[in-house]
Design a protein around this motif. Structure first.
Motif, short mmCIF file in Angstrom:
data_model
loop_
_atom_site.label_atom_id
_atom_site.label_comp_id
_atom_site.label_asym_id
_atom_site.label_seq_id
_atom_site.Cartn_x
_atom_site.Cartn_y
_atom_site.Cartn_z
N ILE A 1 28.71 38.83 34.62
CA ILE A 1 28.85 38.72 36.08
C ILE A 1 30.32 38.72 36.46
O ILE A 1 30.74 39.45 37.37
N LEU A 2 31.13 37.93 35.78
CA LEU A 2 32.56 37.86 36.09
C LEU A 2 33.24 39.19 35.85
O LEU A 2 34.09 39.61 36.63
N ARG A 3 32.86 39.86 34.79
CA ARG A 3 33.45 41.16 34.49
C ARG A 3 33.08 42.17 35.60
O ARG A 3 33.91 42.98 36.02
N ALA A 4 31.85 42.11 36.08
CA ALA A 4 31.38 43.05 37.11
C ALA A 4 32.16 42.91 38.41
O ALA A 4 32.43 43.91 39.08
N ILE A 5 32.52 41.71 38.77
CA ILE A 5 33.23 41.51 40.04
C ILE A 5 34.74 41.57 39.87
O ILE A 5 35.49 41.41 40.82
N GLY A 6 35.20 41.75 38.64
CA GLY A 6 36.64 41.85 38.41
C GLY A 6 37.34 40.52 38.53
O GLY A 6 38.47 40.45 39.01
#
Length: 136
Positions: free
Chosen positions: A80-85
């Protein structure tokens, strides 16, 4: 100093909310925003990023909204954190040309970041949904 930004916490909470409330029909952005006590416009860019990365699926139409694109157990907090940058890109960090910074501080912090990343990758939406069920 928090390890996860406010934006990251909200993204994880949004995905968890969708997991908890989309069993019978998709969760509307309006309902999601109301439960998170935010204006819907704050969530839309984040939700779209999660759709682009295959964490959420957008459903169009009058009864549309968002649902998980994968199983609960296959979505980690790290995903999730990777997806939102949420994580800083190491390439953007400019360090002084210092042996201390480059050979001691940076490697030590990189090791700490890997530890946190490993822990976040083990924390799944399914784990958090089980914790949320205990709140009821």
């Amino acid at each position: 100093m928090p390890l996860v930004s406010r934006k990251g916490i909200l993204a994880i909470a949004a995905v968890l909310d969708v997991a908890l409330h989309s069993s019978s029909r998709p969760v509307s952005a309006k309902a999601l925003a109301a439960r998170l006590k935010l204006p819907p416009r704050h969530l839309e860019p984040m939700l779209q990023a999660l759709v682009r990365d295959g964490i959420l699926r957008g459903v169009r139409g009058p009864r549309g909204g968002y649902e998980l694109a994968r199983e609960h157990g296959s979505i980690s907090a790290e995903d999730i954190l990777r997806a939102i940058g949420d994580a800083d890109d190491e390439a953007h960090l400019r360090l002084p040309n210092s042996a201390l910074a480059n050979h001691v501080v940076k490697p030590a912090l990189n090791e700490a970041e890997r530890s946190v990343s490993t822990a976040l990758s083990r924390l799944t939406v399914e784990d958090m949904a089980l914790r949320a069920a205990q709140l009821k």
